[in-house]
Motif scaffolding. Structure first.
Motif, PDB file in Angstrom:
ATOM      1  N   GLY A  32       5.716  18.246  19.276  1.00  0.00           N
ATOM      2  CA  GLY A  32       4.435  18.148  18.657  1.00  0.00           C
ATOM      3  C   GLY A  32       3.359  17.278  19.403  1.00  0.00           C
ATOM      4  N   ASP A  33       3.766  17.004  20.619  1.00  0.00           N
ATOM      5  CA  ASP A  33       2.683  16.276  21.418  1.00  0.00           C
ATOM      6  C   ASP A  33       1.542  16.968  21.642  1.00  0.00           C
ATOM      7  N   TRP A  34       0.360  16.283  21.568  1.00  0.00           N
ATOM      8  CA  TRP A  34      -0.884  16.939  22.106  1.00  0.00           C
ATOM      9  C   TRP A  34      -1.159  16.221  23.417  1.00  0.00           C
ATOM     10  N   LEU A  35      -1.763  16.905  24.237  1.00  0.00           N
ATOM     11  CA  LEU A  35      -2.267  16.409  25.586  1.00  0.00           C
ATOM     12  C   LEU A  35      -3.884  16.445  25.720  1.00  0.00           C
ATOM     13  N   LEU A  36      -4.299  15.274  26.015  1.00  0.00           N
ATOM     14  CA  LEU A  36      -5.728  15.471  26.119  1.00  0.00           C
ATOM     15  C   LEU A  36      -6.116  15.327  27.624  1.00  0.00           C
ATOM     16  N   VAL A  37      -6.894  16.269  28.396  1.00  0.00           N
ATOM     17  CA  VAL A  37      -7.088  16.488  29.762  1.00  0.00           C
ATOM     18  C   VAL A  37      -8.411  16.153  29.835  1.00  0.00           C
ATOM     19  N   ALA A  38      -8.892  15.033  30.553  1.00  0.00           N
ATOM     20  CA  ALA A  38     -10.162  14.539  30.863  1.00  0.00           C
ATOM     21  C   ALA A  38     -10.779  15.065  32.002  1.00  0.00           C
ATOM     22  N   GLY A  39     -10.722  16.412  32.293  1.00  0.00           N
ATOM     23  CA  GLY A  39     -11.342  16.898  33.711  1.00  0.00           C
ATOM     24  C   GLY A  39     -10.791  16.718  34.919  1.00  0.00           C
TER      25      GLY A  39
END
Length: 286
Positions: A32-39
């Protein structure tokens, strides 16, 4: 799904073989992990697609905020679109992979540390992070050119159809501010932007002139104004955790091999947001 996590990384720069190998190892610790990719995933369109497809296949949800490198019209890239047209292509590509972009409805993270509105931002910069002793963008840019410290954006990041990058930034600020004002009430936010939304993190740059390409003073109060529980950013290639007005700021970049290889920590570490311990505030290892 009690062990699910909200994690983040940025500045993957997968055109470097060693970075690409690290990205290939990135996996969630829970389904269930969410990944934030900041560019700054990649400069070349095909590399961007490869990385976003791999990550979207592995993580329950991927949220992307563009960096300056994705927006480059890079020599040799088969995609020659510039400015807004290139950004729109990146957005449509992400949507086709199920990746959330700054143009999509904000998602609510309801796992550990939540609930919180996850807001990916696309803001650019407007040359207001100026060196000491300069008062205008023109003076600041002249100082940077004299010092030989000039971001490659000046050659490859085109603002079309806007006349300047500052104008594109102003347009993005106006649009994003309205969206944040209209966000669901009663919930804190997690602001995800490629650039720091306050100037303080740029004070440790080895070359202070480079701060010109690192954000805008117009977002200095956004972490307070929009009730941020955390701010996630990259761009500086100085991974660390700092605090501003009681709000946690996480710089989550991988960076270039020459930068991360000397560091004692494992490269490609996914940073836990909202519930993580963070990294100590420390000077850059360049």
């Amino acid at each position: 799904m009690p062990n699910r996590s909200l994690v983040a990384i940025s500045d993957l720069h997968v055109r470097y073989k060693k970075n690409k190998e690290i990205v290939e190892t990135l996996r969630p610790s829970s389904p269930g992990d969410w990944l934030l990719v900041a560019g700054d995933v990649a400069e070349v369109f095909d590399d961007f697609v490869w990385a976003m497809r791999l990550l979207s296949d592995r993580f329950s949800k991927v949220v992307w905020a563009p960096g300056n490198h994705e927006l480059w019209t890079y020599p040799g890239d088969k995609v020659t679109l510039r400015g807004v047209e290139r950004y729109h292509l990146l957005v449509e590509t992400c949507r086709s992979l199920g990746v959330v972009t700054p143009e999509d409805p904000y998602q609510v993270w309801d796992g550990p540390g939540g609930p919180a509105v996850v807001a990916p931002l696309f803001l650019l910069y407007d040359y207001t992070f100026r060196p000491e002793g300069t008062t205008t963008a023109e003076e600041a840019l002249e100082r940077a050119y004299d010092a030989g410290v000039v971001c490659t954006d000046e050659m490859f990041l085109h603002p079309d159809p806007h006349p300047t990058r500052e104008a594109w930034c102003a347009d993005r600020l106006k649009e994003t501010e309205k969206r944040l004002e209209d966000r669901p009430e009663g919930l804190p936010t997690v602001l995800v932007n490629h650039y720091p939304t306050v100037r303080e993190p740029t004070r440790v740059l080895r070359y202070p002139e480079f701060a010109l390409w690192c954000g805008t003073e117009k977002t200095a109060d956004w972490h307070v104004r929009f009730d941020a529980a955390a701010v996630v950013y990259g761009h500086l290639h100085i991974p660390r955790t700092t605090w501003h007005d009681g709000v946690r700021f996480d710089e989550v970049s991988l960076g270039y091999p020459r930068e991360w290889q000397p560091r004692p920590s494992a490269p490609g570490r996914l940073r836990s947001i909202l519930t993580g311990d963070g990294w100590p505030d420390r000077p850059p290892r360049r």
